[in-house]
Design an enzyme around this catalytic site. Sequence first.
Site, PDB file in Angstrom:
ATOM      1  N   TYR A 142      53.186  -7.920  19.706  1.00 28.71           N
ATOM      2  CA  TYR A 142      51.724  -7.903  19.549  1.00 28.71           C
ATOM      3  C   TYR A 142      51.175  -6.479  19.544  1.00 28.71           C
ATOM      4  O   TYR A 142      50.131  -6.216  18.963  1.00 28.71           O
ATOM      5  CB  TYR A 142      51.046  -8.675  20.693  1.00 28.71           C
ATOM      6  CG  TYR A 142      50.865 -10.152  20.456  1.00 28.71           C
ATOM      7  CD1 TYR A 142      51.934 -10.965  20.079  1.00 28.71           C
ATOM      8  CD2 TYR A 142      49.623 -10.749  20.621  1.00 28.71           C
ATOM      9  CE1 TYR A 142      51.759 -12.325  19.889  1.00 28.71           C
ATOM     10  CE2 TYR A 142      49.437 -12.110  20.432  1.00 28.71           C
ATOM     11  CZ  TYR A 142      50.510 -12.888  20.064  1.00 28.71           C
ATOM     12  OH  TYR A 142      50.323 -14.232  19.880  1.00 28.71           O
ATOM     13  N   LYS A 192      65.889 -13.953  22.649  1.00 31.48           N
ATOM     14  CA  LYS A 192      66.708 -14.151  21.449  1.00 31.48           C
ATOM     15  C   LYS A 192      67.786 -13.067  21.469  1.00 31.48           C
ATOM     16  O   LYS A 192      67.945 -12.282  20.525  1.00 31.48           O
ATOM     17  CB  LYS A 192      65.813 -14.084  20.196  1.00 31.48           C
ATOM     18  CG  LYS A 192      66.476 -14.496  18.908  1.00 31.48           C
ATOM     19  CD  LYS A 192      66.807 -15.978  18.788  1.00 31.48           C
ATOM     20  CE  LYS A 192      67.614 -16.257  17.534  1.00 31.48           C
ATOM     21  NZ  LYS A 192      68.112 -17.643  17.437  1.00 31.48           N
ATOM     22  N   ASP A 224      65.001 -20.585  20.422  1.00 32.28           N
ATOM     23  CA  ASP A 224      65.071 -21.785  19.574  1.00 32.28           C
ATOM     24  C   ASP A 224      65.507 -22.995  20.393  1.00 32.28           C
ATOM     25  O   ASP A 224      64.948 -24.087  20.293  1.00 32.28           O
ATOM     26  CB  ASP A 224      65.983 -21.556  18.349  1.00 32.28           C
ATOM     27  CG  ASP A 224      67.326 -20.923  18.702  1.00 32.28           C
ATOM     28  OD1 ASP A 224      67.530 -20.500  19.865  1.00 32.28           O
ATOM     29  OD2 ASP A 224      68.192 -20.849  17.797  1.00 32.28           O
ATOM     30  N   ASP A 248      53.522 -17.178  23.406  1.00 32.33           N
ATOM     31  CA  ASP A 248      52.399 -17.738  22.644  1.00 32.33           C
ATOM     32  C   ASP A 248      52.816 -19.068  22.025  1.00 32.33           C
ATOM     33  O   ASP A 248      52.117 -20.072  22.128  1.00 32.33           O
ATOM     34  CB  ASP A 248      51.974 -16.745  21.550  1.00 32.33           C
ATOM     35  CG  ASP A 248      50.845 -17.289  20.701  1.00 32.33           C
ATOM     36  OD1 ASP A 248      49.852 -17.784  21.282  1.00 32.33           O
ATOM     37  OD2 ASP A 248      50.938 -17.224  19.465  1.00 32.33           O
ATOM     38  N   ASP A 252      51.864 -23.245  23.449  1.00 33.66           N
ATOM     39  CA  ASP A 252      51.196 -24.295  22.654  1.00 33.66           C
ATOM     40  C   ASP A 252      52.061 -25.553  22.628  1.00 33.66           C
ATOM     41  O   ASP A 252      51.560 -26.670  22.740  1.00 33.66           O
ATOM     42  CB  ASP A 252      50.977 -23.838  21.196  1.00 33.66           C
ATOM     43  CG  ASP A 252      49.608 -23.192  20.986  1.00 33.66           C
ATOM     44  OD1 ASP A 252      49.120 -22.524  21.917  1.00 33.66           O
ATOM     45  OD2 ASP A 252      49.031 -23.355  19.886  1.00 33.66           O
TER      46      ASP A 252
HETATM   47  C1  IPM Z   1      46.521 -17.351  22.862  1.00 35.68           C
HETATM   48  C2  IPM Z   1      45.954 -17.152  21.467  1.00 35.68           C
HETATM   49  C3  IPM Z   1      45.844 -15.651  21.195  1.00 35.68           C
HETATM   50  C4  IPM Z   1      47.231 -15.058  21.275  1.00 35.68           C
HETATM   51  C5  IPM Z   1      45.159 -15.299  19.862  1.00 35.68           C
HETATM   52  C6  IPM Z   1      43.799 -15.941  19.730  1.00 35.68           C
HETATM   53  C7  IPM Z   1      45.064 -13.824  19.661  1.00 35.68           C
HETATM   54  O1  IPM Z   1      46.741 -17.812  20.536  1.00 35.68           O
HETATM   55  O2  IPM Z   1      45.885 -16.894  23.822  1.00 35.68           O
HETATM   56  O3  IPM Z   1      47.570 -17.977  22.981  1.00 35.68           O
HETATM   57  O4  IPM Z   1      47.980 -15.078  20.283  1.00 35.68           O
HETATM   58  O5  IPM Z   1      47.582 -14.552  22.339  1.00 35.68           O
HETATM   59 MG    MG Z   2      48.278 -19.010  21.367  1.00 38.90          MG
END
Ligand code: IPM
Ligand code: MG
Length: 357
Positions: A142, A192, A224, A248, A252
């Site tokens: 990032y 990885k 993975d 990240d 999710d």
């Molecule tokens: C998160 C989001 C952020 C990230 C984005 C909005 C920049 O997806 O907080 O997980 O990638 O960190």
């Molecule tokens: Mg995110």
Amino acid sequence: MVQHRVVLLSGDGIGPEITAVARRLLEVVSERHGFSLTFDEQLIGGAAIDVTGEPLPSTTLEACQAADAVLLAAIGSPRFDSLPRDKRPETGLLALRSGLKLFANLRPVKIVPSLIEASTLRPEVIEGVDLMVVRELTGGIYFGQPKGRIEADGDVRGFNTMTYSGSEIDRIAKVAFELATERQGHLCSVDKANVLDVSQLWRDRVDAMASGYGGVEVSHMYVDNAAMQLVRDPRQFDVLLTGNLFGDILSDEAAMLTGSIGMLPSASLGSDGPGLFEPVHGSAPDIAGQDKANPMAMVLSAAMMLRIGLKQSAAAAALEQAVDRVLAEGFRTGDLLSEGCTAVGCSAMGEQLLKAL
Ligand code: IPM
Ligand code: MG
């Protein structure tokens, strides 16, 4: 009376709706638990771009630096996707994380019993899941340099750099080891290392730290495989330690174990200074302004702020219990709706939470 200064960043999309719910609950719960909160609303993301041209105005960063804690809803809107990267909403959020030196992002994933049916995964797979993603937040790909786009030899190339220093790995690994000590004593570090040099260094540093934590059982997993194991057998995980990009993605995925990403809070912490508390979900532009958003992740982020950021654990527990109670009573926003439940919008969910408090 103890007074805490909170900066509220409602941001974009569904941000203002879920912030209104959280703010009201915070006002009530603080009064009831004998402390006072002052709220300073500041601009970030697209909302800030519209007013100032910048996704993180310096006034916002300065207000956050001077606060006791920062509560952020969400940023981002397709309206800004064609702007240069340094003018996009996401850049504002990254600059805020970096400006507050918030290298540790904690994303707890805990199954609420009344939501077991809401997950797309089978109940017997997710029952009892209680894990914590520890995501490095101010380094890795990032933020790595060099990055950009170059044109050469009639072609164009985009590039980013995934990089971690030993000290960056050590400080996030320490957070994960300490957490594992307080939890079930299992730490799984995700990388990885079979392909990436940066991951091999990550693995070496985590191993080197393990000898200092005799009570913690350390394992390593390729990312993975971790993505697969999270949906195959998520109960095997206690603390998942990983870098910025993998964290990240995996957070999710882990969110969906709970039925909806609309349930997942997070805390971003540095070694000192205010923490930033934000839901894992985004700004959901498709449902913004329609009173459809699930405010739970925001409310649970407010609870994390109370517990971790402001040391008000009784008030934090009250908010969490209100969420559990409302879910047990069958109230659901659209993202979690299933048969036999009562559909409510964002503000009506806020009313139910107030009643349950
Ligand atoms: C998160 C989001 C952020 C990230 C984005 C909005 C920049 O997806 O907080 O997980 O990638 O960190
Ligand atoms: Mg995110």
